[in-house]
Design an enzyme around this catalytic site. Sequence first.
Site, mmCIF file in Angstrom:
data_model
loop_
_atom_site.group_PDB
_atom_site.id
_atom_site.type_symbol
_atom_site.label_atom_id
_atom_site.label_comp_id
_atom_site.label_asym_id
_atom_site.label_seq_id
_atom_site.Cartn_x
_atom_site.Cartn_y
_atom_site.Cartn_z
ATOM 1 N N CYS A 48 49.709 45.083 42.663
ATOM 2 C CA CYS A 48 49.907 46.042 42.199
ATOM 3 C C CYS A 48 48.912 47.312 42.115
ATOM 4 O O CYS A 48 48.708 48.517 41.635
ATOM 5 C CB CYS A 48 49.865 45.649 41.269
ATOM 6 S SG CYS A 48 50.574 44.350 40.644
ATOM 7 N N GLU A 90 45.490 48.014 40.763
ATOM 8 C CA GLU A 90 44.829 48.049 39.937
ATOM 9 C C GLU A 90 43.404 47.754 39.655
ATOM 10 O O GLU A 90 42.894 48.326 39.282
ATOM 11 C CB GLU A 90 45.437 47.782 38.460
ATOM 12 C CG GLU A 90 45.402 46.399 38.358
ATOM 13 C CD GLU A 90 46.443 45.291 38.798
ATOM 14 O OE1 GLU A 90 46.850 44.259 38.848
ATOM 15 O OE2 GLU A 90 47.411 45.430 39.406
#
Length: 572
Positions: free
Chosen positions: A444, A446
């Site tokens: 993802c 992040e």
Amino acid sequence: MLIKVLSRYIFNKCVLFSPRNFPPSAQSSYYSVFTFVLPRNISRQNFSIPKPNFWTRKYFSSARPSTSKNSITADGVHKKAEEFRLLNDSFLSNYKNIAPSFGFNGLGEIVYRRTYSRVKADGKKEQWWETVERVVKGTFNMQKRWIEQNGLAWDPIKAQELAQSMYDKIFNMKFLPPGRGLWAMGSPLTEERDIYASLNNCAFVSTENMRDGRSSISAPFKFLMDASMLGVGVGFDTKGAGSKLIRGPSTLRSSTVYVIEDSREGWVESVGELIDSYFDENVGPYEFDYSQIRPPNLPIKGFGGVSSGPQPLKQLHKHISQTLSKNIGAPLSVTTIVDLMNLIGKCVVSGNIRRAAEIAFGDPQDNEYINLKNYEINPHRREYGWTSNNSVFSPLGLDYTKICERIKKNGEPGFAWLDNAQKYSRMCDPPDHKDTRAQGGNPCLEQTLESYELCCLVEIFPLNHTSLEDFLDTLRSAFLYAKTVTLGKTHWPQSNAVMLRNRRIGCGLSGIAQFISHQGLSKLKLWCEEGYKHIQNVDKELSEWFCIPKSIKTTTIKPSGSVSLLAGGNFL
């Protein structure tokens, strides 16, 4: 408009790296990775338990000596520390008969029972209070073992106070460990088998070391498969392309019969042997014996779930052989690297072990990479290309025209500004260059990560707090959980070499939109600023107590999964 204002603030203040991490001119468009909590009319149970006064008492400054036996024998061998005895019956009785405040009118409870409630020795499934007890007990067992094995001082009174505070925070869903932690922490995976990698959310592995012989060809593929089978999402790059010639198993050598052990390790090793056989002219073909692998639909006692039988692994071996055989005589290509990684991901999913999450990183000037999900050009990839997100490492000033043509068709590849991530801890602060060795990120995106590095992410729900002091108190418990996970060594030496140095952590917020609708944007700004400063102080205290380095990263904003559903959260 409110979401754009909020996202701009969090981008400038908190977010370090993301699959949609745009340059300054496009920051206002960055609002796609925040988690939200929908309103619910459920009152939360708060109990009058002893609360440590963190403002007047330094918790980790003068610990009392441990009352347990020394964990080092006369010949220098470590003994396993005595088990941490969590809480007491009178404390737990406050929670046993309380209905947890699961979100979405029962959906959160369904998700909990399906995904995180383990089967106990008596054949019954855990209740929420029992899951929380297991998680907290496992957390403090890890701390106790670390403290005693390193000859440090363990204070059982402080431990009980901290454990009770953490228990209350998790039970009332003021913060939640990652789903991996809810499932694995305190289970036989950690308490008996020491598989601490299963507590982490994400990882990254580079293929670059194939070039100079520092890595076998199969090493990054084995790492991705092993981590994926433990529920860890993995990112990888394509820098190893062109490094080695695919030779194929030698037809002059006799075949080797390889009996596959009925374990995660057995599956991974078989894949590694098969891949390496195509790059070593002194190795003949493999014949795999699947007879020891248990048949389908039998319980997997350690990790949970049921067995898939050998069929998914047979298919993986077949597809790996086909992929490499058709390229014999050619260098290892970008397409082949991603194909092998994606085929492994498909096996993990169909093997009924865990979901697989992957992200691939490539060169923005490489047409071969950019067109990996162009199934008109690569129709063979339609079966498994979906197993990874694909992104490019974008230098500042890149001409995005060609890539955007592909994005218009299927939304990929995404962009990752690795230079920014290496320079900045927070975009609102001056460059500190703490993360110059970062090479990629998680699926993802992040978190920036070095090769073979893993990271643990926790979620805090601001709306479930009555005051700033309550919120800061929760941040301490959440950070303590994540920092404790860094004490657990993995079974990969390359990972330990990075993680022991970096201690990377991601404390994130969920339910941002709901908090703003109830409390306002100005209060969110205040809590974010005070929370960030507080976490840095907590990291300093904990690092001194455990005698380990401070964490290279401490906060993140992540897209939430099923954990947010437990607390009534929603990802937009």
